[in-house]
Design an enzyme around this catalytic site. Structure first.
Site, PDB file in Angstrom:
ATOM      1  CD  GLU A  86       4.641  17.299 -27.652  1.00  0.00           C
ATOM      2  OE1 GLU A  86       5.498  18.011 -27.100  1.00  0.00           O
ATOM      3  OE2 GLU A  86       3.718  17.761 -28.352  1.00  0.00           O
ATOM      4  N   GLY A 219      -9.401 -10.781  -2.772  1.00  0.00           N
ATOM      5  CA  GLY A 219      -8.305 -10.980  -1.825  1.00  0.00           C
ATOM      6  C   GLY A 219      -8.808 -10.818  -0.408  1.00  0.00           C
ATOM      7  CG  MET A 220      -5.938 -11.089   2.734  1.00  0.00           C
ATOM      8  SD  MET A 220      -4.707 -11.824   3.819  1.00  0.00           S
ATOM      9  CE  MET A 220      -5.051 -10.944   5.338  1.00  0.00           C
ATOM     10  N   GLY A 221      -9.205  -9.418   3.517  1.00  0.00           N
ATOM     11  CA  GLY A 221      -9.423  -8.083   4.035  1.00  0.00           C
ATOM     12  C   GLY A 221      -8.113  -7.389   4.355  1.00  0.00           C
ATOM     13  N   GLY A 222      -8.093  -6.064   4.176  1.00  0.00           N
ATOM     14  CA  GLY A 222      -6.930  -5.287   4.553  1.00  0.00           C
ATOM     15  C   GLY A 222      -5.842  -5.195   3.512  1.00  0.00           C
ATOM     16  N   GLY A 224      -6.143  -3.807   0.459  1.00  0.00           N
ATOM     17  CA  GLY A 224      -6.218  -2.590  -0.343  1.00  0.00           C
ATOM     18  C   GLY A 224      -7.004  -2.750  -1.623  1.00  0.00           C
ATOM     19  CE  LYS A 225     -11.036  -7.220  -0.901  1.00  0.00           C
ATOM     20  NZ  LYS A 225     -10.245  -7.299   0.325  1.00  0.00           N
ATOM     21  CB  THR A 226     -11.554  -0.159  -1.078  1.00  0.00           C
ATOM     22  OG1 THR A 226     -12.458  -1.170  -0.633  1.00  0.00           O
ATOM     23  CG2 THR A 226     -12.320   1.142  -1.296  1.00  0.00           C
TER      24      THR A 226
END
Length: 1088
Positions: A86, A219-222, A224-226
């Protein structure tokens, strides 16, 4: 026990690990109740789950799905193999974000760390019980050592300063404080996040408490960085004193200013309300002074300006040791400017994850009606893995029919979704005016083009600023320059750019600056409705579209006075044009339908002319009386009617000339050999070409004459040409290279493949810069030709020499040692020589010698003094004296070596040997600097087998390593000996990272079977019997054979392995052992 992977979804706040016999009815029971009373959802197992020796899946899952694990290390904790398993699982999950808090309940932490007292007694019992499972024992020892090093709580036996209930209260209070920070919502459907979180976690290195790391997610927009930053926040927030997620920094700073963001940050991290700032400078100073002793997690989302970083993040020393700062941005340059070295680029989703995300958004479930599969796959292809597009389209088409999906897709292809475009367009709006134009040019025309070609085209439009502009586009994640040096952009970004251009004149495409939609272009050309506003036309039908002949008005270009770029691909026109505007700078027309250019066209401004696969028979420019000073590129590849390359002396600035696969071409004008600025000349596959003019091309860098199967003579080189560095000649019937070939004074690499060469001048080896020579698949036995009178007999400069399957005999070496004086890599496989001559002793630079499949090689008369890699696989005729030379102790103890050759001998100077698959030793303080490994097994073709290495049960992974292809010869036994430290491990050979400080560390070197897995399974019983019989025979005769210096082994599938540790000066002999030191009581009492 199988490796575990942490989940992004938590089912429990706390997991309790304990031994029931010590604390279930007492301390742990009270702790469990106190946690539950505070609303902290806690997992405590029942007795049923702890029956047996192995950890149950239910417990393993509970650990993975918990945010915190509390290990109650009591007197008998280590007595339970179940508890130890464990603990191993818990510490594995710790590396993936689980917060582990040890509680030392009436035990000394040093007893846990060094396995003394009750922990030493327990491990001694396990040693006897699990003596056949050393890996399990090592994992347990490592786990106890690691957990004892963690910060936790210690309740001493007989403690009079604190009551037990007070001690439990302090633990619960700390846990409760951590949970007071709420988890942030990540996503409704967090598809594909786990692998990305894992990569970011590696950069964060949360376990390092004495440093501050700032990492960037870009990275580019859209993409999913956020979302990724939110997931990481929830994964690690409990490890910090405080955390703050500043979302939408770009938008919030534009609306409310930097002071507003600084106030939010300070209030959140300091727990103070109504912090008022008079300037951003005051805010920066307060952040620096108030947070420099606090361990915080700070996330800045969607940063787009340097000032934001300057005001909020500043320098790493603004924050306390162990702090972590995460920045998300579309602009990679901002991270460079702020000297953020640890960065992660968010990638698009793969096909499987994209389909999964789309399905969940569109149907709210995983399983779907099969009738939707085709249209869903087309949507995934259209979205190109962009999560934003998949979520928007999926949500918009929730509960829609297949027909409605089909209709929507047609619409999206013509006019992209406003919701998607609005987010993607943010980066475009931040560009300067000229940068916007460069972006639109690439989006409309030049995606997929080679970078150098785009640079040449756009430089003529925007001057020398082009490189800077494209650099800005790359930094803002709008454009990429691929590893193949092509200009790329995401399909949705391209659609966004094309839609911006279309919106400028949606009803009258003839008034647009750039024409790109096939239906608009064909309509304009057919109706002759073009205008002087058109500057760029790019017509590129999809290859999948049904080919139709385009009927058009051949005078359509007359109204386009400002047309500068005309590109037509994958399209068949009914007839050629009558007119091109004089301002045309780029003409690329695949399958150009006429046999010549319009007679009234004066190409004075033409820079690039590409007419591949066309009907052209001549490219003489009839309408021009001036030299074409701007033309730099001419391409007539696969023009089947082109018979002659005419006089090109009027093209003084030509840099690239290509006429590959022109199978009717029979003549090339001599003027081609005097184009002073020509860099690329390519005539591959011109099968009827029998001669090529002499060359004096001082700027030429690339020459391609391969596949000209009628060309018997290599062209004379009239003057020194220093810019050709690589020359690859394939499938040419040339028998020798001319003496003037040596005028290629800059040649670095020369490759001859299937060229029928029968003789080569010795002087070739003395070309001033030639460092790599390779000749392969020559069906003739080529020979060196002595130097002509007057040629200097100088030392060769070649560093790498390769001659594969060339039927070379002993006279090949007669050119002497001087020609090989600087060779470091000599590759001569598949040849017929019988000796390696004595002068090899003089080749001090030779480190790699490959002679595999030289089946007549008998004698090695000399080995280079600095040889590191020697490959003599399948050299079946090698004498025993030569094999003995290859096992010289001094040679191998120099370090960094790898030899493989036929033989079944283990030298007597090796420390350990085994007839099984594995061998091991123990070290402390420092991993041996030189560790020689040897194994004996049949050759299995191109694959040289390397061992698996475990340190304290943890696998040390090699970087990928491949060897040359050779014929498989399972019957011939080979010896493979190499220095383990010379090979690249994925931890850069930092073995001390997984070792225990001041403790004994177990190293196991294990080889897999030389047979395929299936063959191994089917013959397992037979092989075991053969191993036992072989081992008995070896042991009976061992003493006698050791007197002869080697241990000879019988032929069998599994042979033998051995290790030898090279003792260095100053190293401690007692720090290396080949027996288990933990069986001795002195092992745990070691003091440095």
């Amino acid at each position: 026990m199988a490796a575990t992977t942490r989940s992004l979804a938590y089912n429990y706040d706390v997991f309790l690990s304990f031994t029931g016999q010590d604390t279930r009815q007492g301390f742990t029971g009270y702790l469990y109740k106190a946690l539950c009373d505070r609303g902290i959802y806690t997992f405590i197992d029942d007795q049923e789950l702890r029956r047996g020796d192995e950890i149950k899946p239910a417990l393993s899952n509970a650990i993975q799905e918990s945010r915190i694990a509390i290990t109650v290390l009591s007197q008998n904790y280590a007595s339970s193999s179940f508890c130890l398993d464990e603990l191993v699982t818990i510490l594995h999950c710790k590396s993936q974000g689980l917060l582990v808090i040890p509680v030392f309940y009436k035990v000394d932490p040093s007893h846990v760390r060094h396995q003394k007292g009750s922990y030493g007694e327990a491990m001694a019992k396990h040693q006897k019980r699990f003596k056949a499972n050393k890996e399990k024992l090592q994992k347990w020892r490592m786990a106890l050592h690691q957990v004892a090093d963690l910060s936790g709580y210690h309740f001493k036996d007989g403690n009079r300063d604190s009551y037990e209930y007070e001690f439990i209260g302090s633990i619960v209070e700390e846990i409760s404080r951590k949970f007071s920070r709420a988890s942030l919502h990540v996503a409704d459907y967090p598809v594909g996040l786990e692998s990305e979180v894992t990569e970011v976690m590696k950069l964060l290195d949360v376990g390092s408490h004495d440093v501050v790391h700032i990492i960037g997610i870009h990275g580019m927009g859209g993409l999913g960085k956020t979302t990724l930053a939110l997931a990481v926040h929830n994964f690690i927030a409990l490890h910090f004193d405080e955390s703050c997620f500043l979302q939408n920094v770009r938008e919030e700073s534009n609306k409310h200013g930097l002071k507003h963001l600084q106030s939010i940050l300070l209030s959140k991290l300091l727990g103070e309300k109504d912090i008022t700032l008079t300037s951003w400078q005051e805010g920066a100073s307060m952040i620096q002074h108030r947070l420099q002793r606090k361990k915080v997690l700070l996330i800045l989302d969607d940063v787009d300006k340097r000032q934001q970083l300057k005001a909020i993040v500043g320098r790493p020393d603004w924050f306390g040791p162990g702090s972590r700062v995460i920045i998300t941005t579309r602009d990679k340059h901002l991270l460079k400017y702020h000297e953020v070295e640890r960065t992660y680029e968010v990638k698009v989703l793969n096909q499987s994850a994209a389909l999964q995300l789309l399905t969940w958004n569109a149907f709210k479930r995983e399983k779907i009606d099969p009738s939707y599969e085709d249209v869903l796959n087309r949507v995934v292809t259209y979205a190109s893995g962009l999560p934003l597009a998949l979520e928007v389209i999926g949500s918009n088409l929730f509960e829609k029919t297949v027909a409605e999906w089909e209709s929507a897709m047609e619409h999206y292809k013509r006019i992209p979704s406003d919701e998607i475009q609005e987010i993607l367009k943010v980066s475009f709006d931040a560009l300067g005016e000229e940068q916007k134009n460069v972006f639109l040019d690439i989006a409309c025309c030049f995606k997929g083009y080679e970078w150098t070609e785009v640079d040449n085209i756009l430089r003529d439009l925007y001057g020398n600023c082009t490189k800077h502009h494209i650099g800005v586009l790359v930094e803002k994640s709008l454009v990429k320059v691929s590893c193949c040096d092509t200009v790329e952009m995401h399909d949705m970004i391209q659609d966004m750019g094309r839609e911006i251009e279309r919106q400028r004149s949606p009803e009258e495409p003839g008034k647009c600056k750039r024409l790109l939609l096939p239906k608009d272009i064909i309509q304009v050309l057919k109706d002759n409705t073009g205008t002087s506003k058109i500057e760029i036309i790019c017509l590129d039908f999809s290859i999948s579209d049904k080919e139709e002949t385009v009927e058009w008005n051949e005078n359509a270009f007359m109204k386009m006075k400002n047309l500068k770029i005309l590109i037509i691909r994958n399209c068949k026109f009914s007839k050629g044009p009558n007119y091109f505007p004089e301002g045309l700078r780029v003409l690329e027309w695949h399958r150009y339908p006429s046999n010549c250019l319009p007679s009234n066209f004066d190409p004075i401004n033409l820079v690039i002319c590409k007419l591949p696969d066309s009907s052209i028979t001549s490219f003489e420019f009839h309408g021009s009386s001036k030299k074409l000073g701007h033309l730099t590129v001419l391409n007539f590849d696969r023009c089947e009617f082109l018979t002659k390359i005419p006089d090109v002396s009027d093209l003084p600035n030509l840099k690239e000339l290509s006429f590959n696969w022109c199978e009717s071409l029979v003549a090339v004008d001599d003027s081609i050999g005097f184009l002073n600025k020509l860099k690329t000349l390519s005539a591959y596959g011109c099968r009827k070409l029998t001669s090529f003019p002499p060359l004096n091309l001082t700027s030429l860098e690339t020459l391609n004459l391969g596949g000209c199967s009628s060309l018997e003579y290599f062209p004379e080189i009239l003057g020194e040409m220093k810019n050709i560095t690589v020359l690859a000649l394939h499938d040419l019937p040339i028998k020798e290279l001319p003496f003037s070939f040596q005028n290629l004074i800059g040649l670095l690499f020369l490759w001859l493949d299937s060229c029928g060469i029968v003789q080569l001048r010795c002087s070739l080896a003395t070309m001033p810069k030639l460092c790599e020579f390779c000749i392969t698949d020559s069906c003739n036995r080529w020979q060196w030709v002595e130097s002509e009178e007057g040629e200097e007999k100088v030392v060769g400069s070649i560093l790498s020499f390769e001659a594969t399957d060339c039927n070379l005999c002993d006279d090949f070496f007669f050119i002497g040692s001087k020609r090989f004086a600087h060779v470091g890599y000599l590759n001569l496989p598949g040849n017929n020589f019988t000796i390696l001559p004595e002068f090899f002793k003089e080749l001090q630079f030779l480190t790699t010698l490959v002679v595999h499949d030289c089946k007549h090689l008998q004698e090695i008369r000399g080995l280079p003094p600095n040889l590191k890699h020697f490959d003599a696989r399948n050299c079946a005729s090698l004498t025993s004296s030569s094999k003995s030379m290859l096992l010289n102790q001094e040679l191998h103890e120099a370090g960094g070596i790898e030899f493989v050759f036929p033989g079944t001998s283990i030298p007597e100077w090796f420390d350990q040997q085994s007839s099984g698959h594995s061998i091991s030793f123990w070290f402390r303080n420092k991993f041996p600097a030189k560790l020689l490994c040897l194994h004996i097994a049949p050759s299995t073709g191109s694959f040289i087998r390397y061992p698996e290495v475990f340190i304290n049960g943890k696998f040390q992974e090699f970087e990928s390593h491949e060897t040359d292809d050779t014929e498989s010869m399972l019957g011939l036994d080979h010896t493979h000996i190499f220095d383990l430290q010379a090979y690249a491990f994925k931890n850069n050979n930092q073995f001390e990272e997984v070792a225990w400080e001041k403790e004994w560390n177990h190293v196991e070197v294990t080889y897999q079977s030389v047979l395929d897995d299936e063959e191994e399974e089917s013959e397992e019983g037979v092989l075991d019997d053969e191993e036992e019989e072989s081992e008995e025979g070896v042991l009976d005769d061992e003493e006698e054979e050791r007197e002869e210096g080697v241990l000879e082994l019988e032929s069998s599938v599994i042979k033998a392995i051995g290790i030898h540790i090279v003792r260095e000066e100053g190293s401690m002999e007692e720090d290396i052992r080949f027996d288990d030191p933990y069986l001795s009581s002195s092992a745990s009492d070691y003091k440095p």
